[in-house]
Design a protein around this motif. Structure first.
Motif, short mmCIF file in Angstrom:
data_model
loop_
_atom_site.label_atom_id
_atom_site.label_comp_id
_atom_site.label_asym_id
_atom_site.label_seq_id
_atom_site.Cartn_x
_atom_site.Cartn_y
_atom_site.Cartn_z
N PRO A 133 69.46 44.47 -20.14
CA PRO A 133 71.00 44.06 -19.89
C PRO A 133 70.40 42.79 -21.39
CG PRO A 133 69.82 42.93 -17.93
CD PRO A 133 68.60 44.15 -18.39
N VAL A 134 71.92 42.74 -21.30
CA VAL A 134 71.96 41.84 -23.03
C VAL A 134 73.17 40.85 -22.45
CG1 VAL A 134 72.29 41.08 -25.48
CG2 VAL A 134 71.01 43.60 -24.59
N ALA A 135 73.31 39.60 -22.69
CA ALA A 135 73.71 38.38 -22.50
C ALA A 135 74.22 37.83 -24.16
CB ALA A 135 73.66 38.06 -21.48
N PHE A 136 75.94 37.54 -24.18
CA PHE A 136 75.13 36.97 -25.07
C PHE A 136 75.68 35.16 -25.27
CE2 PHE A 136 78.47 40.79 -25.53
CZ PHE A 136 77.97 41.88 -26.80
N PRO A 137 74.77 35.03 -26.25
CA PRO A 137 74.51 33.33 -26.08
C PRO A 137 76.38 32.64 -25.83
CG PRO A 137 73.45 33.85 -28.31
CD PRO A 137 74.49 35.13 -27.94
N GLU A 139 67.79 57.76 -29.45
CA GLU A 139 67.43 57.59 -28.21
C GLU A 139 68.13 57.22 -27.14
OE1 GLU A 139 63.72 56.05 -28.73
OE2 GLU A 139 62.66 58.07 -29.59
N LEU A 140 68.68 56.10 -27.24
CA LEU A 140 69.83 55.45 -26.95
C LEU A 140 70.90 56.51 -26.24
CD1 LEU A 140 70.91 52.53 -25.77
CD2 LEU A 140 71.74 51.71 -28.36
N ILE A 141 71.69 56.50 -27.43
CA ILE A 141 72.50 57.51 -26.58
C ILE A 141 72.25 58.22 -26.07
CG2 ILE A 141 74.20 59.45 -27.48
CD1 ILE A 141 74.24 57.78 -30.24
N ASP A 142 71.14 59.12 -26.01
CA ASP A 142 70.44 59.92 -25.42
C ASP A 142 70.39 59.62 -23.71
OD1 ASP A 142 71.03 62.22 -27.32
OD2 ASP A 142 69.10 62.26 -27.66
N GLY A 143 70.01 58.28 -23.62
CA GLY A 143 69.84 57.32 -22.81
C GLY A 143 70.64 57.06 -21.62
N LEU A 144 71.74 57.21 -22.58
CA LEU A 144 73.02 56.65 -21.65
C LEU A 144 73.85 57.76 -20.61
CD1 LEU A 144 74.56 54.43 -24.32
CD2 LEU A 144 73.40 53.39 -22.56
N ARG A 145 73.29 57.51 -19.24
CA ARG A 145 74.03 58.48 -18.77
C ARG A 145 74.97 57.97 -17.40
NH1 ARG A 145 70.98 60.98 -21.11
NH2 ARG A 145 69.18 62.15 -20.23
N PRO A 146 76.46 58.87 -17.77
CA PRO A 146 77.81 58.08 -16.97
C PRO A 146 77.66 58.06 -15.79
CG PRO A 146 78.25 60.23 -18.52
CD PRO A 146 76.58 59.64 -17.85
N GLY A 147 77.75 56.88 -14.66
CA GLY A 147 77.36 56.55 -13.54
C GLY A 147 76.38 55.60 -13.12
N ASP A 148 75.71 55.47 -14.78
CA ASP A 148 74.05 54.64 -14.33
C ASP A 148 75.25 52.79 -13.70
OD1 ASP A 148 71.86 52.95 -14.80
OD2 ASP A 148 71.24 54.17 -15.98
N PRO A 149 74.38 52.42 -12.68
CA PRO A 149 75.27 51.16 -12.43
C PRO A 149 74.98 50.09 -12.86
CG PRO A 149 74.26 52.07 -10.37
CD PRO A 149 73.97 53.25 -11.96
N ARG A 150 73.81 50.16 -13.39
CA ARG A 150 73.21 48.69 -14.22
C ARG A 150 73.84 48.45 -15.45
NH1 ARG A 150 67.10 51.39 -16.58
NH2 ARG A 150 68.76 53.06 -16.86
N PRO A 151 73.53 47.12 -15.74
CA PRO A 151 73.93 46.21 -16.33
C PRO A 151 73.60 46.65 -17.82
CG PRO A 151 73.18 44.93 -14.96
CD PRO A 151 72.70 45.73 -14.05
N ALA A 152 74.12 46.73 -18.83
CA ALA A 152 74.52 47.06 -19.79
C ALA A 152 74.62 45.53 -21.13
CB ALA A 152 74.93 48.10 -20.09
N LEU A 153 75.68 45.16 -21.05
CA LEU A 153 76.59 43.90 -21.36
C LEU A 153 77.73 43.32 -20.91
CD1 LEU A 153 77.88 44.32 -25.10
CD2 LEU A 153 77.33 46.21 -23.45
N PRO A 154 78.09 41.66 -20.74
CA PRO A 154 79.13 41.40 -19.97
C PRO A 154 79.93 42.22 -20.30
CG PRO A 154 78.61 39.91 -21.16
CD PRO A 154 77.48 41.10 -21.88
N GLY A 155 80.74 43.41 -18.95
CA GLY A 155 81.59 44.06 -19.05
C GLY A 155 81.65 44.80 -19.10
N ALA A 156 80.41 45.60 -19.50
CA ALA A 156 79.90 47.33 -18.91
C ALA A 156 79.32 47.20 -18.39
CB ALA A 156 80.23 47.75 -20.46
#
Length: 483
Positions: free
Chosen positions: A216-220, A4-21
């Motif tokens: 979105p996720v941030a590492f501690p 579900e996660l892989i299918d839900g990722l869309r090229p061009g989606d500007p929302r933050p995922a994790l630091p650096g991407a």
């Protein structure tokens, strides 16, 4: 969930995922690495030595999409241990970033001072570089253009995580595609992440369910966690108990729900988290073999007045019994008997690599299960030492302590407060050997022990017990505590 996660990722989606991407950039990385790894067959093993970040996550998701098995390399285990572990896993390909290659190569001596070490990676399997490639590094595994390959839809192994054993017989936990997905679904249902509101956490079991929910996720932050939490105001934060203690000592204010695990979590620690602003403070009971198993919120843990440590109610689907009383099944009235806690269910791993599938997972914890499915622990039955939320298995390292001049040597844990332990090497000299000579001989073996390096080395006679006069670990730990 991973599909579900892989299918839900869309090229061009500007929302933050994790630091650096962004989510769109992560989608491109997953597709590119899946194309680059498509020449491997489902069931093949790849070893992964890549720092947490977008590329390591994308590689893991690409491997899952293709039905590959990932063996996670831990550079803190020491080169001798890792060499034996990799011989067991037999990967077809090793994926390493520049930092891992430096630890295994030109920076090995410097890295050992930080308890980091890897064996020469190229002697194990072909190596490909993930991310930035330095001069002299193996060829890069670059994300390739093309359509996302068809997903692997079967069952099978997904992840290998090394735990205990010895250098001659290492032990590795094998999670299947089914158990990994079930574990992450259980975390999602426990943490309840909402879309577009940050989550702070550093493990894949926190990161993936959050991303799948749109958060979105941030590492501690290692340098300024207090500032990070103040700026992000996360809906949920997952930290180990040592990280929580450090954060509280620094005056950190929490927001939302805070979860802590990987080591014992006291009611007092959870109360301090609540006083520091958290709306909820949870202790999570989990093992490498069963992640997660149970959870408890501060109010329930603080109200518990019975003997032992209440680690919470079993999560949906998780079953438990107490050995050797097979009738003490979770939910049954007879389940108040104490013994070694055994766990099962969809979040449980399949087996240890090279061994038969589990009927039940032996936790090594002494405990009992109350009739409301709550688990209460009363100490550990196995030799494992728990220091700063890291499991240290003495059998992995004790053989290296038997240098010339040493008759017997054990690694034991000494309580250091709030569930943490100090690691002590108790060394019994051979007749005629001097302490100075033995310390000199131990210098190199200790340096190669990585993060298991003991806090203290104590010279004394090791107590023996039983007809076979085996070393008595409990008495040796008491001796080390006195010393």
């Amino acid at each position: 969930m991973l599909t579900e996660l892989i299918d839900g990722l869309r090229p061009g989606d500007p929302r933050p995922a994790l630091p650096g991407a962004t989510r769109g950039e992560l989608a491109e990385l997953v597709r590119g690495y899946a194309v680059a790894l498509a020449h491997l067959d489902p069931g093949d093993t790849i070893a992964l030595a890549v720092r947490p970040g977008p590329r390591s996550l994308a590689t893991l998701l690409a491997a899952y999409h293709l039905g590959l098995r990932v063996a996670v390399l831990d550079p803190t285990a020491g080169p001798d241990v890792l060499r034996a572990r990799l011989a067991l896993a037999a990967p077809r390909l090793v994926l390493a970033d520049a930092a891992a290659q430096a630890v295994a190569g030109w920076a090995a001596r410097l890295a050992r001072r930080a308890h980091l070490a890897l064996p020469e990676l190229g002697a194990i399997a072909p190596v490909r570089t993930i991310g930035r490639r330095l001069p002299g590094s193996p060829p890069a595994l670059r994300p390739l253009p093309g359509r996302l390959p068809r997903p692997y839809e079967g069952e099978g192994d997904s992840v290998i995580v090394f735990t205990s054993g010895t250098t001659t017989r290492p032990r590795a936990v094998v999670h299947t595609r089914r158990s990994i997905s079930a574990g992450m679904t259980a975390v999602r249902d426990l943490v309840r992440p909402e879309p577009d509101v940050p989550v702070v956490g550093g493990t894949f079991f926190v990161l993936l369910p959050s991303l799948a929910s749109g958060a979105p996720v941030a590492f501690p932050s290692r340098r300024s966690l207090a500032r990070q939490l103040r700026e992000l105001r996360p809906q949920a934060t997952y930290l180990t108990p040592p990280q929580v203690r450090n954060a509280l000592a620094a005056g950190t204010r929490f927001t939302g729900r805070v979860y802590s695990g990987s080591a014992p979590v006291s009611a007092a620690l959870l109360r301090s988290v609540r006083r520091s602003g958290a709306s909820e403070a949870w202790g999570v009971y989990a093992l490498t073999e069963v992640f997660p198993a149970a959870a408890v919120e501060e109010s329930e843990k603080s109200a518990f007045t019975g003997e032992g440590d209440l680690v919470g109610r079993l999560l949906p689907g998780v079953t438990a019994r107490v050995s050797p009383d097979a009738s003490a099944v979770a939910g049954a009235a007879a389940a108040a008997a104490s013994g070694e806690l055994l766990l099962g269910g969809p979040t449980a791993a399949d087996r240890y690599l090279g061994e038969e599938p589990f009927e039940w997972v032996a936790t090594g914890d002494i405990g009992r299960v109350l009739d409301d499915r709550s688990v209460v622990l009363g100490g550990r039955a196995k030799d494992m030492i728990l220091r700063r939320a890291e499991n240290i298995y003495p059998g992995l390292y004790e053989p290296s302590l038997h240098v010339p001049g040493v008759e017997l040597a054990l690694l034991v844990g000494v309580p250091a407060g709030d569930g943490d332990e100090r690691v002590v090497a108790v060394v019994q000299k051979a007749d005629g050997a001097t302490e100075r000579e033995v310390r000199a001989a131990l210098r190199e073996p200790l340096a190669r022990m990585g993060s298991a390096r003991p806090d203290e080395v104590v010279f004394d006679r090791i107590p023996l017990a039983g007809r076979s006069r085996k070393p008595d670990r409990r008495a040796t730990a008491a001796l080390a505590a006195r010393r």
